[in-house]
Design an enzyme around this catalytic site. Structure first.
Site, PDB file in Angstrom:
ATOM      1  CE  LYS A  38      -6.859   5.677  -5.408  1.00  0.00           C
ATOM      2  NZ  LYS A  38      -6.928   6.488  -4.183  1.00  0.00           N
ATOM      3  N   GLY A 117      -4.336   1.649  -3.131  1.00  0.00           N
ATOM      4  CA  GLY A 117      -5.661   1.088  -3.345  1.00  0.00           C
ATOM      5  C   GLY A 117      -6.751   2.139  -3.285  1.00  0.00           C
TER       6      GLY A 117
END
EC number: 6.3.3.3
Length: 227
Positions: A38, A117
């Site tokens: 991430k 995301g």
């Protein structure tokens, strides 16, 4: 050479982390060396005076990944705000070069990479003289998307608008996952049918509190593309 996929959603709090964890878990339980990454996490936990990337910790726990989850997140902020605002509040410059370098490091350690995301698809990551949107990261990493959406009322509108935005940025979407799906809810059932017809994409479901993702392993692997 590793394969990757990017998990994004129609909005924040749709269940990206939950879905990501189940996907990574399914691959790892099939003896596939799947990692997690991430770029930016805001709203981190503070445990024993140490900042902890909560989303990453959750994925590590569910998928039984050993090690420090903070190492798979490039930027970690305590404030539960948009990444660009968190960076501003902490006077941190978010660098695309660092994101790419960190991503490549994870790729070198794994055969499959599942990237989560931040927020929804329209998410400013850094917004100063240099501007980085979430779509810029996806295009830089050159991996396709799995889109997570809600199952209930409004799902068709939110999903189609998100797909139109993604299409505008020339990014490939491989599939849709409807989270918190109720097989007895007529709205959920109809949303799935309509979305499949309108998008020509496979629409999978994940029921509330599921401990596994309802996607055949062979199909799931096909959604990952070479990096």
């Amino acid at each position: 050479m590793a394969k990757g996929v990017f998990i994004t959603a129609t909005n924040t709090d749709i269940g990206k982390t939950y879905i990501t964890a189940l996907i990574v878990k399914k691959l790892r339980e099939a003896n596939i060396n799947c990692g997690y990454y991430k770029a930016v996490l805001s709203g981190a936990e503070i445990i024993n005076n140490n900042i902890v990337a909560g989303d990453a910790k959750y994925v590590y726990n569910v998928a039984n990944i050993k090690g420090n989850p903070n190492k798979c997140v490039s930027y970690i902020f305590e404030q539960p705000v948009s990444p660009h605002l968190a960076a501003k509040l902490n006077n941190v410059h978010i660098s695309m070069d660092k994101i790419v370098d960190d991503f490549n490091y994870i790729c070198n350690e794994h055969d499959y990479i599942t990237v989560e995301g931040s927020g929804g698809i329209v998410c400013p990551i850094y917004y100063d003289k240099e501007k980085i949107m979430l779509t810029d990261i996806i295009k830089k990493l050159k991996i396709p998307i799995i889109l997570v959406s809600s199952s209930g009322l409004g799902s068709i509108n939110g999903t189609i608008l998100t797909l139109e935005y993604i299409k505008k940025h020339n990014i490939t979407v491989n599939s849709i996952i409807l989270n918190n799906y109720d097989k007895n809810n007529i709205i959920h059932i109809d949303n799935r049918i309509i979305l499949e017809e309108m998008t020509n994409l496979p629409v999978y479901i994940c029921e509330q509190y599921s401990k596994d993702i309802d996607i055949p392993l062979k199909e799931l692997k096909q959604f990952y593309d070479f990096i």
